[in-house]
Design a protein around this motif. Structure first.
Motif, PDB file in Angstrom:
ATOM      1  N   TYR A   1       0.846  -1.194   0.000  1.00 39.67           N
ATOM      2  CA  TYR A   1       0.000   0.000   0.000  1.00 39.67           C
ATOM      3  C   TYR A   1       0.880   1.242   0.000  1.00 39.67           C
ATOM      4  N   ASN A   2       0.554   2.209  -0.870  1.00 37.91           N
ATOM      5  CA  ASN A   2       1.356   3.423  -0.971  1.00 37.91           C
ATOM      6  C   ASN A   2       0.685   4.639  -0.356  1.00 37.91           C
ATOM      7  N   GLY A   3      -0.657   4.584  -0.160  1.00 38.58           N
ATOM      8  CA  GLY A   3      -1.368   5.778   0.289  1.00 38.58           C
ATOM      9  C   GLY A   3      -1.710   6.643  -0.902  1.00 38.58           C
ATOM     10  N   GLY A   4      -1.451   7.958  -0.825  1.00 38.81           N
ATOM     11  CA  GLY A   4      -1.673   8.830  -1.963  1.00 38.81           C
ATOM     12  C   GLY A   4      -0.751   8.460  -3.113  1.00 38.81           C
ATOM     13  N   VAL A   5      -1.248   8.587  -4.340  1.00 43.77           N
ATOM     14  CA  VAL A   5      -0.503   8.067  -5.489  1.00 43.77           C
ATOM     15  C   VAL A   5       0.832   8.771  -5.703  1.00 43.77           C
TER      16      VAL A   5
ATOM     17  N   GLN B   1       2.821   9.789  -3.212  1.00 38.61           N
ATOM     18  CA  GLN B   1       3.702   9.623  -2.067  1.00 38.61           C
ATOM     19  C   GLN B   1       4.970   8.875  -2.489  1.00 38.61           C
ATOM     20  N   SER B   2       6.079   9.205  -1.828  1.00 40.94           N
ATOM     21  CA  SER B   2       7.359   8.580  -2.139  1.00 40.94           C
ATOM     22  C   SER B   2       7.994   8.057  -0.860  1.00 40.94           C
ATOM     23  N   HIS B   3       8.543   6.832  -0.927  1.00 36.34           N
ATOM     24  CA  HIS B   3       9.136   6.209   0.258  1.00 36.34           C
ATOM     25  C   HIS B   3      10.550   5.701  -0.026  1.00 36.34           C
TER      26      HIS B   3
ATOM     27  N   THR C   1      18.157  -3.394  -5.892  1.00 34.05           N
ATOM     28  CA  THR C   1      18.551  -4.759  -5.559  1.00 34.05           C
ATOM     29  C   THR C   1      19.960  -4.746  -4.976  1.00 34.05           C
ATOM     30  N   ALA C   2      20.400  -5.896  -4.482  1.00 34.27           N
ATOM     31  CA  ALA C   2      21.745  -5.989  -3.905  1.00 34.27           C
ATOM     32  C   ALA C   2      22.816  -5.649  -4.929  1.00 34.27           C
ATOM     33  N   SER C   3      22.521  -5.916  -6.213  1.00 27.87           N
ATOM     34  CA  SER C   3      23.491  -5.624  -7.268  1.00 27.87           C
ATOM     35  C   SER C   3      23.378  -4.200  -7.791  1.00 27.87           C
ATOM     36  N   GLY C   4      22.400  -3.429  -7.267  1.00 24.94           N
ATOM     37  CA  GLY C   4      22.251  -2.037  -7.670  1.00 24.94           C
ATOM     38  C   GLY C   4      21.230  -1.788  -8.753  1.00 24.94           C
ATOM     39  N   TYR C   5      20.521  -2.828  -9.184  1.00 28.92           N
ATOM     40  CA  TYR C   5      19.488  -2.639 -10.209  1.00 28.92           C
ATOM     41  C   TYR C   5      18.326  -1.841  -9.625  1.00 28.92           C
ATOM     42  N   ASN C   6      17.889  -0.837 -10.359  1.00 27.89           N
ATOM     43  CA  ASN C   6      16.844   0.066  -9.893  1.00 27.89           C
ATOM     44  C   ASN C   6      15.458  -0.534 -10.120  1.00 27.89           C
ATOM     45  N   LEU C   7      14.749  -0.808  -9.024  1.00 27.70           N
ATOM     46  CA  LEU C   7      13.382  -1.318  -9.121  1.00 27.70           C
ATOM     47  C   LEU C   7      12.356  -0.198  -9.130  1.00 27.70           C
ATOM     48  N   GLY C   8      12.737   0.991  -8.676  1.00 24.49           N
ATOM     49  CA  GLY C   8      11.808   2.114  -8.690  1.00 24.49           C
ATOM     50  C   GLY C   8      11.569   2.675  -7.306  1.00 24.49           C
ATOM     51  N   ILE C   9      10.676   3.653  -7.249  1.00 24.51           N
ATOM     52  CA  ILE C   9      10.343   4.319  -5.985  1.00 24.51           C
ATOM     53  C   ILE C   9       9.303   3.487  -5.248  1.00 24.51           C
ATOM     54  N   ARG C  10       9.617   3.141  -3.984  1.00 24.68           N
ATOM     55  CA  ARG C  10       8.622   2.429  -3.180  1.00 24.68           C
ATOM     56  C   ARG C  10       7.411   3.344  -2.958  1.00 24.68           C
TER      57      ARG C  10
END
Length: 309
Positions: free
Chosen positions: A50-54, A56-58, A63-72
């Motif tokens: 759940y993120n709350g308001g669309v 919102q940024s957390h 990943t451990a190797s540094g691959y960017n999955l995005g903003i939680r």
């Protein structure tokens, strides 16, 4: 003149009110007592938070190797994490808003090189399938677009799993599916299309640096569409480094099937080495089991088992 000034002032007040309401709605978890970061759903073992308001940024999820999955816990973070955890897939371009996942310049069915996925336009003669990424265009109150994962498909609707749908919206949504002009039309004009892993995933699966074998969630090797929305999925288990004790398994519309196999990378051969098992209890000979292996299935299995050979 006074009337014009009053009219302009009224417009500015309304615009400020709309902008203020937009900021509140998109940044506050309205209508829910669930805290951001709480797991509210899952798809094939991959958590949806759940993120709350669309807006919102957390913090960024790497990943451990540094691959960017995005903003939680934005929509992109779930989609990329789902493909990473389930298939070991990493996008060559790991940044960009949701709307940039779809390349308007590509023809239907072409490879989207930024995402390392096949791309289909809404209205394509290729039907959406489970695990596809649905890409939405921007809207008046969402200039960034939206992405989601196909969870289920039937002749009339596609059920998506999504993260950050909004503070009061569900993680699951059914989108009407129809056949128009010999193409599959999904929902309204906001759906741009869908992205899909190529059949041969030799660049998608990754070896575990700890165990030296494929991770549990990354031994998927092939999806075989068997008519309409139905499909079979093939998995390879065993020692995938030494290529010993290998078991090739099928699950899906055609029922379960398991068979011991041997793979020779040098000659690119896949052979069934013993009796197979259908539906968990019916034994079939090695020759009968071999007949289930089409050229496409065999090629995908060999490519994945021999990825580092």
């Amino acid at each position: 003149m006074n009337k014009k000034i009053k009219w302009l002032a009224a417009v500015l007040v309304v615009a400020a009110a709309v902008l203020g309401a937009y900021q509140v709605v998109t940044r506050m978890p309205l209508g829910s007592n669930v805290s951001p970061g709480t797991q509210i759903d899952e798809l094939n073992g991959v958590a949806i938070y759940y993120n709350g308001g669309v807006n919102q940024s957390h913090g960024r999820n790497l990943t451990a190797s540094g691959y960017n999955l995005g903003i939680r816990y934005q929509c992109i973070e779930f989609v990329k994490r789902y493909y990473y955890e389930r298939f070991g897939h990493q996008m060559p371009d790991s940044y960009g808003h949701a709307k940039t996942f779809f390349d308007h310049t590509l023809p239907d069915g072409a490879l989207n090189e930024q995402r390392a996925l096949l791309q289909y336009h809404n209205g394509s003669n290729t039907m959406p399938a489970p695990d596809d990424i649905i890409v939405y265009a921007p809207s008046l109150f969402n200039p960034y677009g939206h992405v989601a994962i196909v969870a289920q498909v039937n002749p009339y609707a596609v059920v998506i799993a999504q993260q950050n749908a909004g503070p009061v919206y569900s993680s699951r949504e059914a989108i009407p599916l129809s056949l128009q002009d010999n193409g599959y039309r999904l929902g309204s004009g906001r759906v741009l299309g869908w992205l899909r892993l190529p059949h041969q995933l030799n660049q998608a699966l990754r070896l575990s640096p700890v165990a030296g074998s494929f991770n549990l969630d990354t031994n998927f090797v092939y999806r075989d569409m068997v008519g309409g929305p139905y499909f079979d999925e093939w998995y390879l288990d065993g020692d995938l480094v030494g290529r010993t004790n290998l078991i090739l398994e099928r699950e899906g519309k055609s029922g379960s099937l398991a068979m011991p196999v041997a793979i020779t990378c040098e000659s690119r051969t896949l052979a069934v080495t013993g009796d197979g098992l259908v539906f968990g209890h019916m034994a079939i000979s090695a020759a009968e089991a071999q007949n289930y292996l089409t050229a496409d299935i065999a090629a995908a299995v060999i490519d994945n088992a021999c990825v580092n050979h």
